[in-house]
Design an enzyme around this catalytic site. Structure first.
Site, PDB file in Angstrom:
ATOM      1  N   GLY A  18       0.795  -1.224   0.000  1.00 16.22           N
ATOM      2  CA  GLY A  18       0.000   0.000   0.000  1.00 16.22           C
ATOM      3  C   GLY A  18       0.826   1.272   0.000  1.00 16.22           C
ATOM      4  O   GLY A  18       2.012   1.281   0.332  1.00 16.22           O
ATOM      5  N   HIS A 366      42.038  23.377  19.283  1.00 19.04           N
ATOM      6  CA  HIS A 366      40.963  24.347  19.097  1.00 19.04           C
ATOM      7  C   HIS A 366      41.094  25.124  17.787  1.00 19.04           C
ATOM      8  O   HIS A 366      42.177  25.382  17.296  1.00 19.04           O
ATOM      9  CB  HIS A 366      40.885  25.357  20.260  1.00 19.04           C
ATOM     10  CG  HIS A 366      42.159  25.578  20.981  1.00 19.04           C
ATOM     11  ND1 HIS A 366      42.249  25.531  22.351  1.00 19.04           N
ATOM     12  CD2 HIS A 366      43.417  25.816  20.545  1.00 19.04           C
ATOM     13  CE1 HIS A 366      43.501  25.743  22.723  1.00 19.04           C
ATOM     14  NE2 HIS A 366      44.221  25.925  21.644  1.00 19.04           N
ATOM     15  N   ALA A 383      46.209  26.805  17.959  1.00 23.41           N
ATOM     16  CA  ALA A 383      44.884  27.324  17.618  1.00 23.41           C
ATOM     17  C   ALA A 383      44.906  27.988  16.244  1.00 23.41           C
ATOM     18  O   ALA A 383      45.810  28.753  15.921  1.00 23.41           O
ATOM     19  CB  ALA A 383      44.441  28.325  18.672  1.00 23.41           C
TER      20      ALA A 383
END
Length: 468
Positions: A18, A366, A383
């Site tokens: 269906g 970071h 960083a």
């Protein structure tokens, strides 16, 4: 008809042809997933422990897509035109040459049904020695379901759209699961095929026909939670909530701590080791595997990601990555496919890493993008270190060897190699290889002298180095 208690061969059919118009979706209803698994596969999983001779799945709407998600032991059978559940079973019967046996018919939109309930339905059918048995339940809200009346071995089911007001007040509902004796079903199917006179053929009509010949009975569902069929998005959400709770309960019973089950989403395929803690807002999906003694979350989303024992991942996203033993990720890191973090390494705040190996004890603490790179052991990226890996046409690799150190805001123009123990000064733009043990600074970077501690042992340099 089989004698009471006899174990005639079992065949199973799942009705999955269906469209599911109430879902208001471009996708077939049975393809909608709950906890990462297509709806139809939960039904197949419930049937499998009964060990049927054959397990057929009737497909129709989006047949190829449905076929693609079926497990190997499920045989798809095509219903060319979706003319109702009666026609779907007729198509399935054409694929079953056996004359004797029991046919279990299950709708594909009942993902909560259990193998226990199916086994009890089958036992009720065989012990009663009847031609047909239907699973029913008395529900507080029977909306959308056919109503059942049972009288002296005859079962009548009226679809809600055809029911009178009095019939709608009846809360005994058909749940779309049946056990039939094959000979009785074949005869009854022929009768509704030739005499129904409507566009759709209802499987429910055969129950009354069989009941007049050889009796039909009902079996009442014990656990009403299993009666949550899926016909619209609200019911999909309700069923998934139940499945999610079952998954979480199973993990907690095996020694996993889930701090907030309400906000934690774990798919059925995920594996988690004992003494791991899952914090609020965590999503674990796909082929994700978490080891023991890990901390995952809060607010973490991992897909197809492996996290080894003792690692932590917080406020981060992982896709097809591997986090090694004791490694640390986050907060706010993005690990893309092909990323491998070795034991004790770190990818910290606001970092994106793609198709890169980060060696043991190396740190990307970071504000960095590292793509298509190989980082050795005990390296430290300051960083803002960026690998410029794409020249507009091709991706190129960056190699950072053991013990290398990059200052803040360093750009590495790939392809480039930073030698073992080399240092890069802050703000350097590196477009040529830097030899081992040298210090380079500037834009473009140039070697000015030996790196700090170049004459010391690598172990001494490692102990002296601090995180940027």
């Amino acid at each position: 008809m089989a004698q009471a208690g006899s174990a005639s061969p079992l065949f199973a059919v799942v009705l999955a042809a269906g469209k599911g118009t109430r879902m208001k979706s471009n996708r077939a209803k049975v393809l909608h997933t709950l906890c990462g698994v297509p709806m139809v596969n939960y039904v197949i999983g419930a049937i499998r422990p009964l060990v049927p001779e054959r397990l057929l799945v009737v497909v129709g709407h989006q047949a190829e897509q449905v076929r693609a998600v079926l497990p190997e032991d499920a045989e798809p059978v095509l219903q060319p035109e979706q003319r109702g559940t009666g026609d779907a079973v007729r198509v399935a019967l054409e694929a079953i040459p056996e004359e004797e046996g029991v046919l279990l018919v299950v709708n594909g939109d009942g993902p909560l049904i259990s193998d226990r309930t199916l086994g009890e339905l089958l036992e009720r059918h065989r012990s009663a020695g009847v031609g047909a048995t239907v699973l029913v339940a008395e529900l507080p809200d029977p909306s959308g379901l056919g109503r059942v009346r049972e009288d002296a071995g005859v079962v009548r089911i009226t679809e809600e759209r055809d029911a009178t007001e009095a019939e709608r007040r009846n809360r005994l509902c058909n749940l779309g699961l049946y056990a039939f004796e094959l000979p009785e079903l074949r005869r009854a199917i022929r009768e509704i095929s030739s005499g129904a006179g409507r566009g759709e053929l209802y499987l429910t009509d055969v129950l009354e026909i069989i009941g007049r010949r050889s009796r039909a009975v009902t079996y009442r569902l014990k656990d009403l939670e299993e009666a949550n069929l899926v016909n619209d998005r609200s019911q999909l959400a309700r069923a998934e909530e139940i499945l999610r709770r079952r998954i979480l309960d199973a993990h907690m019973k095996e020694g996993v701590t889930v701090r907030d089950p309400v906000s934690t989403h774990i798919e059925a395929s995920v594996e988690i080791g004992r003494d791991t803690v899952i914090l609020p807002g965590t999503f674990l999906r796909g082929r994700t595997r978490i080891g023991s003694d890990c901390v995952i979350g809060p607010s973490t989303d991992l897909v197809d990601t492996v996290v080894e024992d003792g690692a932590t991942v917080e406020h981060s996203v992982g896709r097809g990555a591997r986090v090694g033993r004791g490694a640390a990720v986050g907060p706010y890191a993005y690990l893309r496919p092909g990323t491998v973090l070795e034991e004790g390494s770190k990818v910290g705040a606001f970092c994106e890493v793609k198709n890169t190996r980060v060696g043991a004890r190396s740190k990307v603490p970071h504000l960095s993008y590292v793509g298509d790179a190989e980082i050795g052991e005990d390296a430290n990226l300051g960083a803002g270190t960026i690998t410029a890996n794409y020249d507009g046409a091709k991706k190129h690799r960056t190699v950072i060897e053991d013990g290398a150190f990059t200052g803040i805001n360093t750009n590495l123009i790939a392809p480039v190699t930073i030698g073992q123990g080399a240092y890069l000064g802050a703000g350097s733009v590196v477009n040529k290889d830097i030899p081992p043990g040298k210090l380079a600074v500037g834009a473009p970077a140039r070697v000015i002298r030996d790196a700090p501690g170049a004459r010391s042992s690598s172990g001494d340099r490692r102990r002296a180095r601090t995180e940027g």
